[in-house]
Design an enzyme around this catalytic site. Structure first.
Site, PDB file in Angstrom:
ATOM      1  N   HIS A  12     -20.437-109.189 -72.910  1.00  0.00           N
ATOM      2  CA  HIS A  12     -20.958-110.488 -73.369  1.00  0.00           C
ATOM      3  C   HIS A  12     -20.044-111.569 -72.806  1.00  0.00           C
ATOM      4  O   HIS A  12     -19.035-111.952 -73.413  1.00  0.00           O
ATOM      5  CB  HIS A  12     -20.992-110.507 -74.897  1.00  0.00           C
ATOM      6  CG  HIS A  12     -21.662-111.735 -75.461  1.00  0.00           C
ATOM      7  ND1 HIS A  12     -22.267-111.762 -76.686  1.00  0.00           N
ATOM      8  CD2 HIS A  12     -21.819-112.989 -74.952  1.00  0.00           C
ATOM      9  CE1 HIS A  12     -22.760-112.966 -76.923  1.00  0.00           C
ATOM     10  NE2 HIS A  12     -22.491-113.740 -75.878  1.00  0.00           N
ATOM     11  N   HIS A  14     -20.490-115.127 -70.338  1.00  0.00           N
ATOM     12  CA  HIS A  14     -21.301-116.067 -69.554  1.00  0.00           C
ATOM     13  C   HIS A  14     -20.427-116.550 -68.406  1.00  0.00           C
ATOM     14  O   HIS A  14     -19.381-117.178 -68.656  1.00  0.00           O
ATOM     15  CB  HIS A  14     -21.721-117.258 -70.414  1.00  0.00           C
ATOM     16  CG  HIS A  14     -22.516-116.861 -71.627  1.00  0.00           C
ATOM     17  ND1 HIS A  14     -23.897-116.893 -71.655  1.00  0.00           N
ATOM     18  CD2 HIS A  14     -22.125-116.408 -72.846  1.00  0.00           C
ATOM     19  CE1 HIS A  14     -24.320-116.483 -72.839  1.00  0.00           C
ATOM     20  NE2 HIS A  14     -23.264-116.179 -73.586  1.00  0.00           N
ATOM     21  N   HIS A 193     -29.250-112.674 -77.311  1.00  0.00           N
ATOM     22  CA  HIS A 193     -28.451-113.259 -78.379  1.00  0.00           C
ATOM     23  C   HIS A 193     -29.334-113.328 -79.634  1.00  0.00           C
ATOM     24  O   HIS A 193     -30.468-113.827 -79.575  1.00  0.00           O
ATOM     25  CB  HIS A 193     -28.031-114.686 -78.040  1.00  0.00           C
ATOM     26  CG  HIS A 193     -26.921-114.810 -77.037  1.00  0.00           C
ATOM     27  ND1 HIS A 193     -26.940-114.197 -75.825  1.00  0.00           N
ATOM     28  CD2 HIS A 193     -25.750-115.491 -77.100  1.00  0.00           C
ATOM     29  CE1 HIS A 193     -25.822-114.500 -75.165  1.00  0.00           C
ATOM     30  NE2 HIS A 193     -25.075-115.286 -75.922  1.00  0.00           N
ATOM     31  N   GLU A 196     -26.361-114.991 -84.220  1.00  0.00           N
ATOM     32  CA  GLU A 196     -25.112-115.755 -84.043  1.00  0.00           C
ATOM     33  C   GLU A 196     -25.167-116.883 -85.081  1.00  0.00           C
ATOM     34  O   GLU A 196     -24.401-116.900 -86.032  1.00  0.00           O
ATOM     35  CB  GLU A 196     -25.025-116.306 -82.619  1.00  0.00           C
ATOM     36  CG  GLU A 196     -23.763-117.148 -82.363  1.00  0.00           C
ATOM     37  CD  GLU A 196     -23.732-117.781 -80.957  1.00  0.00           C
ATOM     38  OE1 GLU A 196     -24.791-117.902 -80.315  1.00  0.00           O
ATOM     39  OE2 GLU A 196     -22.614-118.173 -80.525  1.00  0.00           O
ATOM     40  N   ASP A 274     -17.359-114.002 -74.493  1.00  0.00           N
ATOM     41  CA  ASP A 274     -18.413-115.022 -74.522  1.00  0.00           C
ATOM     42  C   ASP A 274     -18.169-116.108 -73.464  1.00  0.00           C
ATOM     43  O   ASP A 274     -18.709-116.004 -72.364  1.00  0.00           O
ATOM     44  CB  ASP A 274     -18.539-115.619 -75.934  1.00  0.00           C
ATOM     45  CG  ASP A 274     -19.924-116.180 -76.241  1.00  0.00           C
ATOM     46  OD1 ASP A 274     -20.823-116.030 -75.406  1.00  0.00           O
ATOM     47  OD2 ASP A 274     -20.105-116.749 -77.330  1.00  0.00           O
ATOM     48  N   ASP A 275     -17.393-117.139 -73.802  1.00  0.00           N
ATOM     49  CA  ASP A 275     -17.103-118.251 -72.880  1.00  0.00           C
ATOM     50  C   ASP A 275     -15.590-118.502 -72.918  1.00  0.00           C
ATOM     51  O   ASP A 275     -15.124-119.462 -73.545  1.00  0.00           O
ATOM     52  CB  ASP A 275     -17.860-119.510 -73.333  1.00  0.00           C
ATOM     53  CG  ASP A 275     -19.358-119.279 -73.362  1.00  0.00           C
ATOM     54  OD1 ASP A 275     -19.976-119.242 -72.287  1.00  0.00           O
ATOM     55  OD2 ASP A 275     -19.896-119.088 -74.474  1.00  0.00           O
TER      56      ASP A 275
HETATM   57  N1  ADE Z   1     -24.518-119.880 -73.796  1.00  0.00           N
HETATM   58  C1  ADE Z   1     -23.217-119.753 -73.543  1.00  0.00           C
HETATM   59  N2  ADE Z   1     -22.555-119.308 -74.612  1.00  0.00           N
HETATM   60  C2  ADE Z   1     -23.481-119.128 -75.596  1.00  0.00           C
HETATM   61  C3  ADE Z   1     -23.441-118.664 -76.935  1.00  0.00           C
HETATM   62  N3  ADE Z   1     -22.307-118.303 -77.519  1.00  0.00           N
HETATM   63  N4  ADE Z   1     -24.594-118.638 -77.630  1.00  0.00           N
HETATM   64  C4  ADE Z   1     -25.738-119.012 -77.053  1.00  0.00           C
HETATM   65  N5  ADE Z   1     -25.834-119.433 -75.798  1.00  0.00           N
HETATM   66  C5  ADE Z   1     -24.720-119.492 -75.061  1.00  0.00           C
HETATM   67 ZN    ZN Z   2     -23.027-115.691 -75.585  1.00  0.00          ZN
END
Ligand code: ADE
Ligand code: ZN
Length: 331
Positions: A12, A14, A193, A196, A274-275
């Protein structure tokens, strides 16, 4: 010295969420593009304070203006894979949001070829295995998702699956039933996703209607005991992102994170970043954070790493090799 972390898969991630402030400036300089500031400390400030998912997405999408050429996408993925290798990542299944780039006038081919060439180079040079998952932006709706999937099919050999991301609440999985059926008929893997910010019903829809093989995040499934039992029985992996959940306030603080309960329930939970440029850490830093704040010992960390390998879409022979490395690490 900080605690060691296991060899792992990252499922996971991006790729657009790995633009560190330094890379933002380097790409803006190279392509002659404006930025709110050229000072990386000032830019990083904007990375750090989010009220929720949408307030993060506003910054995340604005920063993508610096990604214009195939070389930009190649450099972005190379930067991530270098850092991932240092974090112990053996396999990365990497999300990309093609719609946001195509809508800014970037050719789809530049996005896919730039990332794909970086993945091949990382495999050849460092042995890190990487594969691409194209995500649909749920807030752009189902017709736009079908359009981008059709546009991407000529590049079918470069990606292994589809995902669903961006603003969750108000855009339930049910809207995307048809495009997921199209993806399945092309032999593509399916993840989404769900859970969340959205409730357990988003996770149920992703399973029942989109036929996903993994759920991204899924932490709110813990509110529904029947759903938890189903996830356990069907061994559906959940790609959990602890530092992200705290940064976007899905969870108040790391000691309150449900990850330990997920493991106690026998779920196939995994740890991911994630990011990472935005949420304070790459996957190794996520492992360290949960070890510290949830009191997870080496055996629990090894379980999380084994879960990540079980959850990959990689060939079985690769999985066997990575499992052996994790067993060595666990001692
Ligand atoms: N795009 C990038 N990070 C995300 C996240 N945590 N949830 C949904 N879309 C995303
Ligand atoms: Zn994500």
């Amino acid at each position: 010295m900080s605690a060691p972390t296991p060899p792992t898969a990252e499922l996971h991630l991006h790729v657009e969420g790995t633009i560190e402030a330094e890379l933002l400036v380097r790409l803006a300089d190279r392509d002659g593009l404006p930025l709110p500031s050229r000072d990386t400390d000032v830019l990083r400030e904007r990375y750090e304070h989010f009220a929720d998912l949408q307030s993060f997405l506003d910054v995340y999408y604005a920063n993508l203006a610096v990604l214009r050429t195939e070389e930009d996408f190649h450099d972005l993925a190379t930067g991530y894979l270098d850092r991932a290798r240092a974090a112990g990542v053996r396999r990365a299944e990497v999300f990309v949001d093609p719609q946001t780039h195509v809508d800014r006038g970037v050719p789809l081919e530049a996005v896919i070829r730039g990332l794909s060439s970086a993945f091949s180079a990382a495999e050849e040079t460092h042995g890190v295995s990487a594969a691409m998952i194209l995500c649909f932006l749920r807030d752009l709706g189902p017709e736009a998702a079908e359009e981008i999937l059709r546009a991407a099919l000529p590049f079918r050999e470069h990606f292994i699956g589809v995902g669903l991301d961006s603003a969750e609440v108000g855009y339930p999985p049910s809207l995307f039933t048809r495009v997921y059926a199209m993806a399945a008929s092309e032999g593509l893997h399916r993840v989404a996703h769900a859970g969340e910010e959205g409730g357990p019903e988003y996770v149920r829809e992703a399973l029942d209607l989109l036929r996903v093989e993994r759920v991204d995040h899924g932490i709110r499934a813990m509110e529904d005991p029947e759903l938890v039992a189903r996830l356990r029985e069907e061994r559906i992996p959940l790609t959990v992102c602890p530092l992200s959940n705290v940064a976007l306030r899905a969870v108040d603080a790391l000691p309150d994170h449900p990850l330990r309960r997920m493991l106690d329930e026998g779920l196939v939970a995994t740890v991911n970043s994630d990011d990472p440029a935005y949420f304070g850490g790459y996957v190794d830093e996520n492992y360290r954070a949960v070890a510290r704040d949830l009191g997870l010992d080496r055996a629990r960390l090894a379980q999380l790493a084994r879960n990540s390998v079980d959850a990959t879409f990689a060939p079985e022979e690769d999985k066997r090799r990575w499992r052996a490395e994790i067993a060595d690490w666990a001692g």
